[in-house]
Structure formats: C-alpha cells, structure tokens
Design a protein around this motif. Structure first.
Motif, PDB file in Angstrom:
ATOM      1  N   LYS A 130       0.762  -0.931   0.274  1.00 42.04           N
ATOM      2  CA  LYS A 130      -0.055   0.145   0.104  1.00 42.04           C
ATOM      3  C   LYS A 130       0.534   1.811   0.326  1.00 42.04           C
ATOM      4  O   LYS A 130       0.710   2.154  -0.784  1.00 42.04           O
ATOM      5  CB  LYS A 130      -0.960   0.141   1.030  1.00 42.04           C
ATOM      6  CG  LYS A 130      -1.697   1.126   1.332  1.00 42.04           C
ATOM      7  CD  LYS A 130      -3.260   0.566   1.922  1.00 42.04           C
ATOM      8  CE  LYS A 130      -4.226   1.710   2.249  1.00 42.04           C
ATOM      9  NZ  LYS A 130      -5.309   1.710   3.107  1.00 42.04           N
ATOM     10  N   SER A 131       1.912   1.385   0.716  1.00 42.47           N
ATOM     11  CA  SER A 131       3.261   2.378   1.233  1.00 42.47           C
ATOM     12  C   SER A 131       3.397   2.552  -0.664  1.00 42.47           C
ATOM     13  O   SER A 131       3.463   3.661  -0.805  1.00 42.47           O
ATOM     14  CB  SER A 131       3.844   2.187   1.751  1.00 42.47           C
ATOM     15  OG  SER A 131       4.975   0.599   2.458  1.00 42.47           O
ATOM     16  N   TRP A 132       3.666   0.670  -1.015  1.00 45.25           N
ATOM     17  CA  TRP A 132       4.836   1.461  -2.728  1.00 45.25           C
ATOM     18  C   TRP A 132       3.301   1.814  -3.238  1.00 45.25           C
ATOM     19  O   TRP A 132       3.836   2.479  -3.719  1.00 45.25           O
ATOM     20  CB  TRP A 132       5.274  -0.002  -2.788  1.00 45.25           C
ATOM     21  CG  TRP A 132       6.241   0.100  -2.067  1.00 45.25           C
ATOM     22  CD1 TRP A 132       7.588   0.981  -1.497  1.00 45.25           C
ATOM     23  CD2 TRP A 132       6.900  -1.136  -1.827  1.00 45.25           C
ATOM     24  NE1 TRP A 132       8.641   0.260  -1.425  1.00 45.25           N
ATOM     25  CE2 TRP A 132       8.230  -0.981  -1.599  1.00 45.25           C
ATOM     26  CE3 TRP A 132       6.850  -2.488  -2.355  1.00 45.25           C
ATOM     27  CZ2 TRP A 132       9.295  -1.937  -0.880  1.00 45.25           C
ATOM     28  CZ3 TRP A 132       7.799  -3.911  -2.280  1.00 45.25           C
ATOM     29  CH2 TRP A 132       8.487  -3.421  -1.142  1.00 45.25           C
ATOM     30  N   GLU A 133       2.469   1.990  -3.567  1.00 48.05           N
ATOM     31  CA  GLU A 133       1.095   2.341  -4.741  1.00 48.05           C
ATOM     32  C   GLU A 133       1.073   3.514  -4.553  1.00 48.05           C
ATOM     33  O   GLU A 133       0.792   3.978  -5.546  1.00 48.05           O
ATOM     34  CB  GLU A 133       0.630   0.929  -4.537  1.00 48.05           C
ATOM     35  CG  GLU A 133      -1.031   0.495  -5.791  1.00 48.05           C
ATOM     36  CD  GLU A 133      -1.968   1.286  -5.900  1.00 48.05           C
ATOM     37  OE1 GLU A 133      -2.001   1.842  -6.850  1.00 48.05           O
ATOM     38  OE2 GLU A 133      -1.908   2.443  -5.082  1.00 48.05           O
ATOM     39  N   GLY A 134       1.174   4.195  -3.248  1.00 52.28           N
ATOM     40  CA  GLY A 134       0.687   5.193  -3.085  1.00 52.28           C
ATOM     41  C   GLY A 134      -0.114   5.694  -3.857  1.00 52.28           C
ATOM     42  O   GLY A 134      -0.461   6.936  -4.266  1.00 52.28           O
ATOM     43  N   GLY A 135      -1.235   5.356  -3.634  1.00 49.13           N
ATOM     44  CA  GLY A 135      -2.925   5.250  -4.733  1.00 49.13           C
ATOM     45  C   GLY A 135      -2.904   5.918  -6.008  1.00 49.13           C
ATOM     46  O   GLY A 135      -3.161   6.188  -6.415  1.00 49.13           O
ATOM     47  N   LYS A 136      -1.923   4.905  -6.460  1.00 50.87           N
ATOM     48  CA  LYS A 136      -1.575   5.273  -8.113  1.00 50.87           C
ATOM     49  C   LYS A 136      -3.340   4.784  -8.985  1.00 50.87           C
ATOM     50  O   LYS A 136      -3.679   5.588  -9.345  1.00 50.87           O
ATOM     51  CB  LYS A 136      -0.727   4.577  -8.587  1.00 50.87           C
ATOM     52  CG  LYS A 136      -0.429   4.782 -10.762  1.00 50.87           C
ATOM     53  CD  LYS A 136       0.714   3.869 -10.473  1.00 50.87           C
ATOM     54  CE  LYS A 136       1.510   4.193 -11.600  1.00 50.87           C
ATOM     55  NZ  LYS A 136       2.606   3.394 -12.151  1.00 50.87           N
ATOM     56  N   ILE A 137      -3.795   3.439  -8.803  1.00 53.57           N
ATOM     57  CA  ILE A 137      -4.771   3.153  -9.057  1.00 53.57           C
ATOM     58  C   ILE A 137      -5.929   3.948  -9.052  1.00 53.57           C
ATOM     59  O   ILE A 137      -7.152   4.948  -9.619  1.00 53.57           O
ATOM     60  CB  ILE A 137      -5.619   1.455  -8.778  1.00 53.57           C
ATOM     61  CG1 ILE A 137      -3.723   0.913  -9.335  1.00 53.57           C
ATOM     62  CG2 ILE A 137      -6.660   1.208  -9.441  1.00 53.57           C
ATOM     63  CD1 ILE A 137      -3.853   0.928 -10.663  1.00 53.57           C
ATOM     64  N   HIS A 138      -6.212   4.145  -7.603  1.00 50.78           N
ATOM     65  CA  HIS A 138      -7.423   5.640  -6.823  1.00 50.78           C
ATOM     66  C   HIS A 138      -6.898   7.028  -7.596  1.00 50.78           C
ATOM     67  O   HIS A 138      -8.287   6.885  -7.967  1.00 50.78           O
ATOM     68  CB  HIS A 138      -6.892   5.698  -5.343  1.00 50.78           C
ATOM     69  CG  HIS A 138      -8.030   6.362  -5.192  1.00 50.78           C
ATOM     70  ND1 HIS A 138      -9.322   6.356  -4.991  1.00 50.78           N
ATOM     71  CD2 HIS A 138      -8.506   7.968  -4.272  1.00 50.78           C
ATOM     72  CE1 HIS A 138     -10.384   6.431  -4.504  1.00 50.78           C
ATOM     73  NE2 HIS A 138      -9.463   7.848  -4.799  1.00 50.78           N
ATOM     74  N   ALA A 139      -6.138   7.240  -7.863  1.00 51.79           N
ATOM     75  CA  ALA A 139      -5.758   8.934  -8.475  1.00 51.79           C
ATOM     76  C   ALA A 139      -6.121   8.609 -10.181  1.00 51.79           C
ATOM     77  O   ALA A 139      -6.923   9.398 -10.845  1.00 51.79           O
ATOM     78  CB  ALA A 139      -4.730   8.736  -8.484  1.00 51.79           C
TER      79      ALA A 139
END
Length: 370
Positions: A130-139
C-alpha cells in the motif's frame, strides 16, 4: 463469539478499490481477522473460564497456587516404555520418579501475544504494498468506477487517463515487480510462521494436522491423541513453601487447563488454513512467472477478463507494451467501469497504431532520400 467478529469487521475493512489479487487479500484481511479474534477468545473468560485450576490444600490459598502454576509453567511425565493402549489414568500424570522425564509447558501464557504478533506479520506485506502503490489506481480511476456522469466530464477524465497511460507506457515494470515481491513476501511469511509455531510448540506443529488425521483413522485401543500430547488438559505443578519450622515443604498438585481445549481447536484450524494459504499462494506465484515470461498468456487473460475489448486492440497493446503496463491495465480494469475501460483501451490502441504507422512511414521516407 459473534460479537467479537462483528467488532473486528470495522478494523479489517477491504477497500472497494482492488489493487491486489483475491489470494493476497486472504492474507491481510480474513487471516488477520481470524488471528485477532482467536487472540481475544483465549483471553476472554466468558468462553474459556479460568485458564488454570489446580487442586489445592488448606495450607495454600487457591489463587496463590493457580497464579504460581500459571506463571512458572506446569509439566507432564514422559513414559516412553508404556504403549498408548496400556496407559492408566490420564496421559503424563503419575507419580514423580527419577527415571521419568518431565515435559514442561510454558507456551500457554504466550498464546494470545503470539497470535496477535502473527496477525501483524500477515498484514505487513499489505502495508508495504500500500505504501509503494501510493494510491496510483485510485488517482487514475477519477471516480470512473461508476459510469454515471455527464458526457463532458466522462470525456475529460478518459482523456486524462489515456494521456497518462500513453506518456508512461513501458515504464511500469517496477510497479508490477514491487507487487510481485509483496506476494513472495506473503508466501515467505506463511511458511515462516509454520516453522515459528513449530518452534513455539517444541517441534510438534509441522506434523500436527497429519497426526490428527492419523489419530482419527486409527484403532481406539492403540492410538494416542496428538491434541492431548501437545495441549494437555491435565498437568502437574510442584509448589514449594516453608513450613512452620522453617523446612522447605514440597506440594505436588494436579492442574486442569481448560484453555487448552480451545487452543487445540485453534491450532488445528490454523494448521489446515496455513496449508491452504501456502498452496494457493504458490499457485499464484507460478501464474505470475507465466505472466512475466509469456506475452501470449497476457493477451489471453485480457481477452478472457475483458470481453468488450476488441481482440486486435488487445494484441497490439500487449505487443507494444511491457509486463508492468499489462499489470496496470489489468488492475484498472478491475476498478473502472467496463464500458469506460473498453473506450480507454481502444483509444490507446488507436494511438499506438497511428504512432507505429507514422514511425514506419518516416523510416521508409528516410530510406528513399538520396
């Protein structure tokens, strides 16, 4: 008991935005929920009662003896010369002599802490991803998971998504590899925890489930219950105190451990659950290896999962992109409205086709120049 699980549901919430696989979610959602619930159950007297009850004399207060035996551990006696069918009384409980080896049980004070620590370890790969993904999909979703919005807004958001995918095409491999590393970490964790519990129970956990199955299929007269051997219900405890004359008095007491009736059920369930998790995770990782080395597999998966997308568009996108791009497309398709996702990939495929045509035309033009 259902109240415990209802209270834990608010702590372990699976987001509606999917950035991982269903098997990976089993590690950090259902397994964490189960482990924390078990940790709470073994500390709740409402379901277990007193964790230990020792037979006491008038000279020793009941609370003092129970507390002492709980803190300093209890023991049973190992009788290797006796076969399971000839045991008299309760296994491991007999008169103490020098030729009988004592087997100490120190683990039961630590069961609740160990279960909670295991829950933290199971959540660690999720926290890392979750920390590596950084909300990319959500953005990138931009609330396009529901296709109910104005056409102007939908068109603007689709253009933003296409522009991002186009500009970052072939630069997403690390994004995928970080997630695959977290899946490998989840597998290492579940296997490592089985060895950790084997150490916790003095080498008896790895074969625990197999021994229980063997016990259930064996004859009644010749079988020894492995659940009783690892989680005894009755043990012994030696209490020493000074008498009225100052001499040391030894009190040999029998102790009943109601908590072990719960512990044996908890750990036989965890044994089978960890085996299932291990098998599922290994299959997922084999699947990941096939995805990394087989573009045909990536084409097949996109076609099967997203049937609205044209086959030629899928072929072109996979051929002109890398594995990390495929992973990003697949995750976006899991979250974005299917019709919008179809339009995005079709437009991306058209841009790739036009770019390829201009590149080839320019290359041929250069060749015709003198």
């Amino acid at each position: 008991m259902l109240d415990i699980f209802r209270g834990l549901k608010s702590l372990i919430r699976v987001s509606h935005i999917h950035i991982d696989s269903p098997v990976f979610r089993l590690h950090y959602s259902l397994t964490v929920l189960i482990l924390i619930a078990f940790s709470l159950i073994v500390t709740t007297r409402q379901y277990v009662g007193n964790p230990i009850d020792c037979i006491h004399t008038k000279d020793i207060p009941e609370d003092v003896l129970n507390t002492y035996c709980w803190i300093h551990s209890t023991f049973t006696l190992v009788e290797p010369t006796q076969s399971p069918g000839r045991r008299a009384g309760y296994p491991g409980v007999s008169t103490t002599t020098q030729d009988k080896e004592k087997k100490l049980y120190r683990y039961y004070q630590w069961v609740c802490f160990c279960l909670f620590f295991q829950a933290i370890l199971f959540y660690t790969p999720r926290w890392l991803w979750k920390s590596w993904e950084g909300g990319k999909i959500h953005a990138l979703m931009m609330d396009l998971d529901v296709g109910v919005c104005s056409e102007i807004e939908k068109k603007q958001k689709k253009k933003l998504m296409i522009d991002y995918l186009w500009e970052n095409l072939r630069y997403n491999n690390w994004y995928a590899y970080k997630y695959y590393f977290c899946e490998v970490l989840a597998l290492i964790n579940v296997i490592g925890q089985m060895f950790l519990m084997d150490k916790f129970f003095d080498g008896a956990f790895l074969t625990y489930g197999l021994r229980v199955i063997e016990f259930l299929n064996s004859d009644d007269e010749d079988r020894a219950d492995p659940m009783v051997e690892i989680f005894p219900r009755m043990t012994k405890c030696t209490f020493r105190k000074f008498g009225v004359s100052g001499d040391l008095e030894k009190h040999d007491s029998l102790c009943i451990l109601p908590l072990n009736v719960v512990n044996e059920k908890i750990y036989i369930f965890l044994w089978f659950w960890f085996i299932i998790l291990t098998v599922l995770t290994v299959l997922v990782l084999v699947f990941r290896v096939m995805i990394i080395f087989s573009p045909r597999m990536r084409v097949y998966l996109l076609r099967m999962r997203y049937r609205l997308i044209r086959s030629d568009a899928v072929d072109l996108i996979v051929r002109r992109s890398k594995m990390g791009d495929w992973f990003l497309f697949y995750m976006l398709g899991e979250n974005v409205d299917s019709v919008i996702f179809r339009d995005v990939l079709h437009e991306l495929a058209n841009k790739l086709a036009r770019h390829n045509f201009h590149h080839i035309s320019g290359f041929k033009g250069d060749m015709t120049e003198p």
